[in-house]
Write a protein that holds these residues in place. Sequence first.
Motif, short mmCIF file in Angstrom:
data_model
loop_
_atom_site.label_atom_id
_atom_site.label_comp_id
_atom_site.label_asym_id
_atom_site.label_seq_id
_atom_site.Cartn_x
_atom_site.Cartn_y
_atom_site.Cartn_z
N UNK A 1 20.26 51.07 50.70
CA UNK A 1 21.25 51.72 49.71
C UNK A 1 22.76 51.54 50.14
N UNK A 2 22.87 51.84 51.33
CA UNK A 2 24.35 51.73 51.87
C UNK A 2 24.58 50.14 51.89
N UNK A 3 23.69 49.46 52.29
CA UNK A 3 23.94 48.10 52.53
C UNK A 3 24.38 47.35 51.08
N UNK A 4 23.51 47.60 50.27
CA UNK A 4 23.69 47.28 48.66
C UNK A 4 25.10 47.76 48.27
N UNK A 5 25.60 49.01 48.42
CA UNK A 5 27.00 49.46 47.87
C UNK A 5 27.91 48.61 48.63
N UNK A 6 28.01 48.26 49.92
CA UNK A 6 28.86 47.82 50.57
C UNK A 6 29.05 46.44 50.27
N UNK A 7 27.85 45.72 50.10
CA UNK A 7 27.88 44.29 49.66
C UNK A 7 28.43 44.22 48.26
N UNK A 8 28.27 44.99 47.33
CA UNK A 8 28.69 44.95 45.89
C UNK A 8 30.33 45.19 46.07
N UNK A 9 30.89 46.07 47.05
CA UNK A 9 32.34 46.22 47.18
C UNK A 9 32.83 45.07 47.64
N UNK A 10 32.33 44.33 48.45
CA UNK A 10 33.09 43.12 49.04
C UNK A 10 33.00 42.15 48.10
N UNK A 11 32.03 41.78 47.23
CA UNK A 11 31.80 41.06 46.33
C UNK A 11 32.79 41.12 45.14
N UNK A 12 32.97 42.26 44.87
CA UNK A 12 33.96 42.62 43.77
C UNK A 12 35.29 42.37 44.04
N UNK A 13 35.57 42.56 45.55
CA UNK A 13 36.94 42.25 45.72
C UNK A 13 37.09 40.73 45.65
N UNK A 14 36.39 40.03 46.10
CA UNK A 14 36.40 38.48 46.21
C UNK A 14 36.49 37.99 44.73
N UNK A 15 35.53 38.57 43.76
CA UNK A 15 35.74 37.74 42.77
C UNK A 15 36.62 38.17 41.51
N UNK A 16 37.25 39.46 41.84
CA UNK A 16 38.43 40.03 41.19
C UNK A 16 39.89 39.26 41.67
N UNK A 17 39.66 38.92 43.09
CA UNK A 17 40.97 38.73 43.73
C UNK A 17 40.92 37.22 43.21
N UNK A 18 39.83 36.36 42.67
CA UNK A 18 40.10 34.87 42.12
C UNK A 18 40.33 35.04 40.67
N UNK A 19 40.40 36.11 39.98
CA UNK A 19 40.71 36.07 38.61
C UNK A 19 42.03 36.56 38.08
N UNK A 20 42.44 35.93 37.01
CA UNK A 20 43.88 36.29 36.75
C UNK A 20 43.65 37.98 36.06
N UNK A 21 44.77 38.28 35.86
CA UNK A 21 44.63 39.76 35.13
C UNK A 21 44.08 39.78 33.73
N UNK A 22 44.77 38.47 32.87
CA UNK A 22 44.33 38.43 31.51
C UNK A 22 42.76 38.19 31.50
N UNK A 23 42.27 37.29 32.32
CA UNK A 23 40.87 37.39 32.21
C UNK A 23 39.98 38.27 32.59
N UNK A 24 40.40 39.23 33.59
CA UNK A 24 39.62 40.28 33.99
C UNK A 24 39.75 41.32 32.78
N UNK A 25 40.57 41.53 31.95
CA UNK A 25 40.80 42.47 30.94
C UNK A 25 40.05 42.08 29.62
N UNK A 26 40.16 40.64 29.32
CA UNK A 26 39.47 40.03 28.24
C UNK A 26 38.09 39.82 28.43
N UNK A 27 37.69 39.26 29.77
CA UNK A 27 36.16 38.85 29.95
C UNK A 27 35.58 39.61 31.09
N UNK A 28 35.60 41.02 30.95
CA UNK A 28 35.09 41.90 31.91
C UNK A 28 33.50 41.65 32.09
N UNK A 29 32.89 41.59 31.20
CA UNK A 29 31.31 41.10 31.27
C UNK A 29 31.12 39.97 32.02
#
Length: 301
Positions: free
Chosen positions: A104-132
């Motif tokens: 459970x802890x490993x899953x949450x930590x991995x999800x946080x790391x991937x979330x930072x990486x993916x959002x860091x490669x995405x522009x703000x407009x794309x993040x807001x309009x293509x959230x799914x």
Amino acid sequence: MSLVLVLLAVFAVAYLLSGLRQINQWEAALRFTFGKLTGRASPGVTMYLPGIQELRRIDTRMKNRDLLQQMVITRDNVTTMVDAVVYYRVVDPEKATLAVENYETAMKDRAKVVLRDVVGETRLDELLSHREEVAAKVRAQVEAVAAAWGLHVEMIGLQDIALPPQMQEVLAKGAIAERDRRYVVIKSEADVESAKNFAEAASILARSPGAMELRRFEALANLSQGNTKVIFDLAKPYDDVRHAAAAMAEAAATVEAKPVRVQEGHRAVDAEAQREAEAALEADAALEEQRTARRGRMGGA
């Protein structure tokens, strides 16, 4: 001697009863004998030998865990606070127990790391309009690692994306400007369509004197509802006024289009322009006579 046997029997019964465990339908129980995995217990009541065996139960139901707000910098250098939730379940209890210490802890930590990486490669407009789409990309990358742990990631959702106050103000201004632009475009299109309809209606009325006369009566009915006093000559047919006005307009346009020619020695007027000017004067005289006659009738009344 008999007392010792009784005590041994009581101890044996108590020992066996202490090894009874209830396994629920949504649980998977793994039996370890001297630290070695020796099998899986079925749902229901099962028995193991305390001190010799160990029974570890794993919940296989769908779990949802909140990922606390993460401060992430997007590709266009905008600081955002992203709040997400992950849905997952255990599909392989053996891997979830043996491959990772705390899945459970490993899953949450991995999800946080991937979330930072993916959002860091995405522009703000794309993040807001293509959230799914961003959430689906995060889920795919987390699933690639979680599968080795015996886990299946059902969904990862971005619950909230918080922006700095300055960025919120900029986005609000942009939205207002876009609404104003759409309003101007829609209004101009409506004006063009309305002008076309008016032109078509005027063309139809010009070809039908009776319809124009009815339109005049309708205008009079609308004027009579107010407090303004309007004097309208009903005795004068509309066709006479229209023809006289058209003749005057045509004569005036012709006079303006054909200027007076200046000849050598004296000023001469073109014969055709002179005739049209005379026709215009005669039309003016006719209109003046009609106005005089109308005033006489109104005075006699």
